[in-house]
Scaffold this motif. Structure first.
Motif, mmCIF file in Angstrom:
data_model
loop_
_atom_site.group_PDB
_atom_site.id
_atom_site.type_symbol
_atom_site.label_atom_id
_atom_site.label_comp_id
_atom_site.label_asym_id
_atom_site.label_seq_id
_atom_site.Cartn_x
_atom_site.Cartn_y
_atom_site.Cartn_z
ATOM 1 N N ASN A 56 -5.721 -0.423 -5.270
ATOM 2 C CA ASN A 56 -4.813 -1.450 -4.770
ATOM 3 C C ASN A 56 -3.852 -1.899 -5.869
ATOM 4 O OD1 ASN A 56 -6.140 -1.503 -2.259
ATOM 5 N ND2 ASN A 56 -7.668 -2.936 -3.043
ATOM 6 N N TRP B 298 -6.458 -4.973 2.582
ATOM 7 C CA TRP B 298 -6.662 -3.813 1.708
ATOM 8 C C TRP B 298 -8.117 -3.375 1.713
ATOM 9 C CZ3 TRP B 298 -3.536 -5.951 -3.052
ATOM 10 C CH2 TRP B 298 -2.170 -5.740 -2.821
ATOM 11 N N ASN C 178 -6.488 3.935 -0.655
ATOM 12 C CA ASN C 178 -5.388 4.414 -1.478
ATOM 13 C C ASN C 178 -5.964 5.142 -2.691
ATOM 14 O OD1 ASN C 178 -3.114 4.528 -3.355
ATOM 15 N ND2 ASN C 178 -2.115 3.081 -1.977
ATOM 16 N N ASN D 108 0.826 -1.201 0.000
ATOM 17 C CA ASN D 108 0.000 0.000 0.000
ATOM 18 C C ASN D 108 0.865 1.258 0.000
ATOM 19 O OD1 ASN D 108 -2.829 1.199 0.424
ATOM 20 N ND2 ASN D 108 -1.689 2.104 2.112
#
Length: 327
Positions: free
Chosen positions: A156, A122, A152, A74
Motif C-alpha cells: 500500500n 486497502w 498490490n 492503489n
C-alpha cells in the motif's frame, strides 16, 4: 530527502516538471491540486519516470470519498512500481462547500475517519476479507470480487497528511505515515506547536517519530543574483499574504503576536484587493516564514531551522544543489 514541487496549469506541465525533477536528481516530486487533478498528473508522470517518489501534495480529501481515493491510490501505486505517496489535505470550508459542493464538519475527526476508511478498503483488497467500515462520516460495507483488484504487489502507498492546527496534526500522527507541514508555518510554530501535537497523535497509536516522515515548511526565496532574489521575494510575499488572509491559519500568526495582521489581510481579500495584500508583509514577517538568500545561504538556513526535524524538504534546484554540496 529533497523534493521538488510547484503549481502546474496543465497535466502535461505537471508531468514535465516531475520528469525534470528526476533528471535533476531529486528524491521526490509533488503535484498539487490547484488547476489540475493531481492524480492524473502523477499518472502521466509515472510513465515518464523510473526512480522518483510521486506525491500528491495535496489532493483534497473532502472533495472525494474514501473508496474513490483508495482505488486511485492503489492504481497509481501499481502504475508507478511502488513510488506513489498519497498526500491528503482538508482544504478549508468555503472551498469544500462552495467550490466542490461537498459537506463540511469536524474536519479533524472527519479526516481521521477518512484515512482509516481508506486503509480498511486497502485491507479488503489485500486479504479478500469482508469490507466492514462503519463510521460517523463514512460507511463502506460492500466489496464484491468483481470490484476487488486484489493485493498490490508493491504494498500500500504511504499516506501523508497536511496539517496546520493542533487537532489535525494529532490526527496525522495517529493515522498517517508522514506529515506535510504547510508552507505557512515557522520554525517556532513547528517546534512549539506542531511537534508536541504530532507527538500526542503518535502516542495514541503507540508510535514514535522513528520511521515517521515530516516534510518541512518550504517557503524559500532564493536567487543567484539580486534580480532573481528580488523576484523570488516578491512571490513569497504574495504567498504569505494569501495564506495569512485565511482564518484557519490565524494561530500561526498569533503565536508571533501578529493576529491583527490576519484581520487586515482578510479584510483586503474580502474586498478583492489581492494586489495590495503583499505590502503588509514586512521584512520581519517575511524572514520568519521564509528562508531568504542566495542558494548557499538558503541551504544553510534550511538545515539550521529544520535539519534535526524534517526528513523531507521541498526546495528549488539551486538550493537543492547547495544542500547536497553541504552534506
Amino acid at each position: 530527502m529533497l523534493d521538488s514541487g510547484g503549481y502546474a496549469a496543465t497535466v502535461t506541465e505537471a508531468a514535465d516538471a516531475v520528469a525534470a525533477a528526476e533528471r535533476a536528481g531529486y528524491d521526490g516530486s509533488w503535484v498539487a491540486e490547484t488547476q489540475i487533478d493531481p492524480f492524473l498528473g502523477i499518472a502521466v508522470a509515472a510513465g515518464r519516470t523510473e526512480r522518483i517518489d510521486l506525491v500528491t501534495g495535496i489532493a483534497v480529501a473532502f472533495a472525494r470519498n474514501p473508496m474513490t481515493v483508495a482505488v486511485q491510490a492503489n492504481d497509481l501505486q501499481l502504475l508507478s512500481g511502488g513510488r506513489f505517496v498519497l498526500g491528503l489535505g482538508s482544504q478549508i470550508k468555503p472551498h469544500i462547500t462552495k467550490r466542490f459542493g461537498m459537506p463540511w464538519s469536524a474536519p479533524a475527526a472527519r479526516m481521521r475517519e477518512f484515512v482509516l476508511a481508506v486503509r480498511a478498503i486497502w485491507s479488503a483488497f489485500e486479504t479478500g476479507d469482508r469490507l466492514r467500515f462503519l463510521g460517523e462520516f463514512y460507511t463502506h460495507t460492500l466489496m464484491t470480487p468483481f470490484f476487488n483488484p486484489g493485493p498490490n504487489p508493491h504494498g500500500n502507498p504511504k499516506v501523508y497528511l497536511a496539517a496546520v492546527g493542533e487537532r489535525m496534526t494529532e490526527v496525522a500522527g495517529e493515522v498517517a505515515d508522514g506529515m506535510l507541514c504547510h508552507g505557512f508555518s515557522t520554525e517556532r510554530y513547528l517546534r512549539e506547536v506542531t511537534l508536541p501535537a504530532l507527538g500526542r497523535g503518535l502516542a495514541k497509536a503507540g508510535k514514535t517519530l522513528d520511521g515517521f516522515d515530516i516534510s518541512g515548511p518550504s517557503f524559500v526565496a532564493s536567487g543567484s543574483n539580486d534580480e532573481e532574489l528580488s523576484k523570488a521575494v516578491a512571490e513569497v510575499r504574495r504567498q504569505i499574504a494569501f495564506y495569512g488572509s485565511t482564518p484557519a491559519y490565524r494561530g500561526v500568526l498569533e503565536l508571533h503576536g501578529w493576529g491583527a495582521l490576519q484581520d487586515d489581510l482578510n479584510a483586503l481579500s474580502k474586498r478583492g484587493q489581492w494586489d495590495q495584500m503583499d505590502a503588509l508583509i514586512d521584512d520581519e514577517v517575511l524572514n520568519t516564514f521564509a528562508v531568504v538568500g542566495n542558494p548557499a545561504a538558503a541551504a544553510a538556513e534550511i538545515k539550521r531551522r529544520y535539519g534535526d526535524v524534517a526528513t523531507r524538504m521541498t526546495v528549488t534546484p539551486p538550493v537543492a544543489a547547495a544542500l547536497r554540496d553541504a552534506d
